[in-house]
Design an enzyme around this catalytic site. Structure first.
Site, PDB file in Angstrom:
ATOM      1  N   CYS A 265      57.011 -81.090 -78.753  1.00  0.00           N
ATOM      2  CA  CYS A 265      57.615 -79.773 -78.914  1.00  0.00           C
ATOM      3  C   CYS A 265      58.885 -79.261 -78.303  1.00  0.00           C
ATOM      4  O   CYS A 265      59.576 -78.529 -78.835  1.00  0.00           O
ATOM      5  CB  CYS A 265      56.520 -78.715 -78.839  1.00  0.00           C
ATOM      6  SG  CYS A 265      55.969 -78.294 -77.097  1.00  0.00           S
ATOM      7  N   HIS A 433      53.418 -74.573 -74.839  1.00  0.00           N
ATOM      8  CA  HIS A 433      54.272 -74.878 -76.149  1.00  0.00           C
ATOM      9  C   HIS A 433      55.548 -74.396 -76.087  1.00  0.00           C
ATOM     10  O   HIS A 433      55.742 -73.345 -75.446  1.00  0.00           O
ATOM     11  CB  HIS A 433      53.576 -74.408 -77.239  1.00  0.00           C
ATOM     12  CG  HIS A 433      54.052 -74.845 -78.720  1.00  0.00           C
ATOM     13  ND1 HIS A 433      54.142 -76.323 -79.011  1.00  0.00           N
ATOM     14  CD2 HIS A 433      54.379 -74.238 -79.697  1.00  0.00           C
ATOM     15  CE1 HIS A 433      54.642 -76.298 -80.317  1.00  0.00           C
ATOM     16  NE2 HIS A 433      54.961 -75.093 -80.642  1.00  0.00           N
ATOM     17  N   ASN A 453      58.929 -71.614 -84.142  1.00  0.00           N
ATOM     18  CA  ASN A 453      57.951 -72.397 -83.166  1.00  0.00           C
ATOM     19  C   ASN A 453      58.474 -73.742 -83.993  1.00  0.00           C
ATOM     20  O   ASN A 453      58.498 -73.867 -85.202  1.00  0.00           O
ATOM     21  CB  ASN A 453      56.523 -72.297 -84.031  1.00  0.00           C
ATOM     22  CG  ASN A 453      55.280 -73.080 -83.600  1.00  0.00           C
ATOM     23  OD1 ASN A 453      55.838 -74.217 -83.189  1.00  0.00           O
ATOM     24  ND2 ASN A 453      54.256 -72.560 -83.665  1.00  0.00           N
TER      25      ASN A 453
END
Length: 934
Positions: A265, A433, A453
């Site tokens: 990520c 994250h 995201n």
């Protein structure tokens, strides 16, 4: 027999794709003067065309193909007849075209590098002595005239170093070439996770690489999948197998990037912010600059042969990562890697594959976005932890100011990502994250961030989210171009969040700064071997890598300086136990330091690959000492240190001052923990004989200089000093005896240094301030000449020891040195054979005192004086007095030892030690009363 027209058409389409690629590549190589590569590509085109002519049924197409083939054959003949001078001039003209293109796009760094390469090419052409140089002279004049336009651009003109133009010197190294040691460090650290990732070739975007093949390219390195990925995996497929018309780039957009099952990520967040930057500043290549092959305009394109080279920055330098275009395909019929939602677009998948090859495979455990952005773009990484030291208001201003309002001047720009830690109340956030920050706005005192995201779904549900119907006013939505109704119906992973919530729910902020904001960049590659210095971080900095940084700030304003320390990593999945940092000292004039006094800028120890220290240099010339530090070293450390500066800067490693070093491990024990010189036990401390021999004809002419360093428990205040002596154990100490000593008792570490030490034998004493402190220490002795250090045993070690307890009584035996001296405390010494002895009074009161040894005559009268303890011990040195070794032959009468004070009628007690190599007898002499009355 029936013909399978579908297979024939498919084969023909593939051949046309290959022919187009070879033709495009041939023209590109021809334009830039890569003659051999161009000839090969033209011939590859001819070979593919021969296959096309066998399958093609359209006569018009066949005729056009034959014409193009004849044209390329003529060009091959012309190329083969070109001289070296012709080839070089073609290359130079191509570079000039690139300069114009990059200058228009304000890619300043590329412009400077292109000028450097162009000048190098022209210097080589100048070495060709068989042609008229008028064209060359005019060309070089044009180059230097254009170079004047570069004044003030964000890189020093000194980077335009060129090779020598002297005949025969065309293989000489450029002035700015790496040192042999630096080059060896970079080459050693090219092997990453067992694979070789060589340094990028010199010059801007110069890549001598074959991209076209008769059969699609297959990389021998297959990337490993994780267990979870293997459960979903179906096969490796090429883009041509899953896309109708694959393209490398259709539209660079952050919103089109979507992460799948790969746990990267942070890297995908890096792709998002980089894409957002390039989309906003279309003339600033950030994503497209790192992918190859490229066309003559510098734009990467889809390669039907399936080979790509991606330029990534790792272990101190840009590196070449070669991949094929096989991508992991799932059983569900979708790509498992990061992909673009733009139909047929490939670039996110290709760049991600190159990055994951560098990191070891698709089973990559994760990183942080600051690290990944540096690998991808070279933008300077800074990590800010949201902890008790976090300065909220300052941070907001820095973030807001890092987004330039003038889109034509984005050099002050920073790419920003944010990361969560472990969360109990997530409010739609994903724990541990990374998120990409696409925009930062301050509207009517509201401080907001637009965040994405990387999953392209799952959003923040707190204040200013799509669920918040209170804070979103019509005025605010208009100002931010936000449609809450649309956002409620479409989850694309993009959301607004207020800065207060970021500070509450996120763990860290990553800011990667545009290096083009700095005019000067200097780089050093170095190594810290595990066998140099101690392995634990101590107060001794002598063996830490140290650098002298000089900033010449000619302006009246402070000059911004960024220092970036990057450690080299060769096994990415290894647990990172290297906690490193940088310390900056501003009061050293750039010279080597030994003690870890409080630095001007003290770095925090972290196990990140990068450490950034920022500061402003004042007006004038300022020199700093930069120290690399590490806790609990378990292996050698290779690293790169970069200085980014607004003002001219130089960075040089401070050389080792001493070639000869010896480490001595020792202990303070119950017998040797003597304390400081105000204690009577001081001379019990560990002592060492230090010897420097006179120089010989083969010895260096430098005057001897010596460094002493003492390390021990951090709670112990300690001292080290060197004493004038014959290399013997110090029995008494005066100020004039001290040659060098540390600057007072210091906790954990102390040192002293002196030049022009004369050859001879000296004594080193190490001590703690308090007596009785038991512990280990390390004494380091260093010199520019050869020397010898040996431990000196305790006084009387291995000898017989007799103890005398005596006293001076006023009016009885306290006679001083005047009349009735013989009536002072006296002792009869009896020996039966030749004996060597030494006398010492370590405990005495009062002082000064003295010891004398006489031959004994009948009736205890004093004969000839044999030895004494030298000068009377003075006030302030209470360690007592001591004689040298005394060799005494046996005789019938024996000897008399007299202990006296300087003044008469001074009362006090003393303790004396008699050390001898033979057993002796000592008896106190009691004088008659009538003698005392005289």
């Amino acid at each position: 027999m029936s013909v399978n027209y579908q297979n024939t058409n498919n084969q023909l389409n593939l051949l046309y794709q290959q022919a187009f690629y070879f033709a495009n590549n041939a023209v590109k190589e021809d334009n830039i003067g890569n003659v051999e590569a161009a000839i090969k590509a033209y011939l590859d085109f001819k070979k593919v065309v021969e296959s096309i002519l066998q399958l093609e049924t359209n006569q018009i197409k066949k005729e056009k193909i034959r014409e193009k083939c004849q044209e390329y054959n003529r060009r091959v003949t012309e190329l083969k007849n070109l001289t070296t001078y012709d080839k070089l001039m073609i290359q130079a003209k191509h570079k000039l075209d690139q300069i114009s293109l990059q200058y228009e796009q304000k890619n300043n760094q590329e412009v400077l590098e292109l000028y450097k390469c162009t000048l190098e090419i022209l210097m080589k052409a100048a070495a060709e002595g068989t042609r008229d140089k008028s064209e060359l002279i005019m060309f070089m004049k044009k180059i230097f005239e254009r170079a004047e336009d570069l004044k003030g651009l964000p890189t020093t003109m000194s980077s335009l170093q060129v090779r020598s133009a002297n005949p025969g010197a065309e293989n000489s190294s450029p002035i700015c070439k790496l040192s042999g040691i630096e080059d060896a460090i970079l080459k050693k650290n090219s092997i990453i996770n067992g694979k070789n990732f060589p340094q990028w070739p010199e010059g801007p975007e110069e890549l001598n690489e074959q991209f076209a093949f008769e059969r699609p390219f297959v990389d021998k390195d297959v990337l490993e999948l994780s267990i979870a990925q293997k459960e979903k995996f179906d096969s490796w497929r090429r883009p041509s197998e899953i896309m109708n018309e694959p393209e490398l780039f259709k539209m660079v957009s952050s919103t089109a990037i979507k992460q799948d099952v790969v746990t990267d990520c942070s890297f995908v967040a890096s792709l998002c912010v980089s894409a957002a930057y390039q989309k906003r500043y279309g003339n600033k290549q950030l994503i497209t600059r790192c992918i190859f092959p490229k066309n003559k305009y510098g734009h990467p394109f889809y390669n039907p042969s399936g080979k790509y080279v991606v330029k990534l920055i790792f272990n101190g330098t840009p590196r070449k990562v070669i991949i094929d275009d096989f991508l992991p395909f799932s059983r569900d019929g979708t790509l498992m890697c990061t992909f673009s939602t733009n139909k047929n677009e490939l670039w996110p998948s290709i760049i991600e594959k190159a990055y994951l090859k560098l990191m070891g495979g698709y089973n990559f455990p994760g990183s942080n976005s600051g690290i990944d952005l540096y690998i991808l773009t070279g933008w300077i990484p800074e990590q800010i932890f949201i902890d008790k030291y976090f300065e909220k208001e300052i941070m907001w201003k820095r973030m807001l100011n890092s987004q330039p309002k003038d889109d034509k001047n984005p050099d002050q720009h920073a790419l920003i990502t944010i990361a969560t830690g472990h969360l109990s109340d997530t409010k739609g956030l994903v724990p541990t994250h990374a998120y990409a920050v696409l925009d930062i706005r301050e509207v009517n005192d509201l401080r907001l961030l637009l965040v994405k995201n990387p999953w392209s779904h799952k959003r923040w549900t707190g204040p200013f989210s799509h669920l918040d119907r209170v804070n979103w006013t019509p005025e605010l939505m208009k100002e931010l171009d936000y449609d809450i109704e649309r956002a409620s119906n479409i989850d694309d992973g993009i959301f607004w969040i207020d800065f207060d919530s970021v500070c509450e729910y996120f763990y860290s902020i990553h800011m990667n700064w545009n290096p083009e904001r700095f005019h000067y960049v200097v780089t050093k590659h170095s190594s810290w071997p595990i066998n140099v210095g101690l392995r634990k971080d101590t107060m001794n900095l002598a063996y830490n890598p140290q650098f002298c940084l000089e900033i010449n700030n000619e302006s009246e304003q402070p000059s911004e300086v960024y220092l970036l320390l990057s450690k080299h990593i060769t096994v990415t999945e290894e647990e990172n136990e290297d906690f490193i940092t940088l310390h900056v000292y501003n009061d050293t004039n750039g010279e080597k330091i030994y003690s870890d006094k409080t630095p001007w800028k003290k770095g925090a120890y972290v196990n990140s690959p990068h450490i950034l220290v920022r500061f402003d240099a004042p007006t004038g010339i300022t020199r700093y000492t930069i120290v690399v530090a590490q806790i609990n070293r378990v292996k050698s450390l290779d690293f790169t240190l970069k200085c980014y500066s607004i003002s001219p800067a130089t960075l040089s490693e401070i050389p080792k001052k001493y070639q000869n070093v010896e480490f001595i491990s020792g202990k303070w024990t119950n017998q040797t923990a003597g304390g400081n010189p105000s204690n009577i036990t001081y001379l019990n401390n560990p002592e060492y004989r230090f010897s420097i021999s006179p120089p010989t004809s083969n010895s260096p002419s430098d005057k001897p200089r010596v460094l002493l360093m003492l390390e021990g428990p951090k709670k112990f205040a300690m001292d080290v000093r060197m004493i004038w002596s014959n290399g013997k154990r110090i029995a008494s100490l005066t100020t004039k005896d001290i040659l060098m000593k540390s600057s007072g008792y210091r906790n954990g570490f102390c040192y002293c240094e002196k030049d022009d030490i004369k050859p001879g034998d000296y004594t080193i004493i190490v001590s703690t301030y308090e007596p009785g402190l038991i512990g280990e220490f390390t004494l380091t002795v260093a010199s520019n000449v050869t020397f010898n250090v040996t431990s000196i045993p305790l006084e009387g070690a291995g000898m017989f020891k007799k103890v005398i307890y005596g006293q001076w009584i006023k009016g009885f035996n306290a006679m001083g040195i005047q009349q009735n001296f013989h009536l002072n405390p006296s002792y009869h010494l009896k020996i039966s054979e030749m004996t060597t002895l030494k006398l010492q009074t370590p405990e005495m009161n009062p002082i000064p005192t003295h010891i004398r040894v006489f031959e004994k005559r009948p009736n205890n009268s004093l004969g000839r004086e044999i030895a004494n303890s030298g000068d009377y011990a003075s006030a302030g040195f209470i360690q007592g007095v001591c004689t040298d070794d005394i060799s005494l032959p046996s005789n019938d009468q024996g000897y008399i030892i007299v202990f006296c004070t300087w003044e008469k009628d001074v009362s006090g007690k003393f303790t004396a030690y008699v050390y001898s190599d033979r057993n002796v007898t000592i008896e106190e002499i009691v004088h008659e009363r009538n003698e005392l009355r005289k």
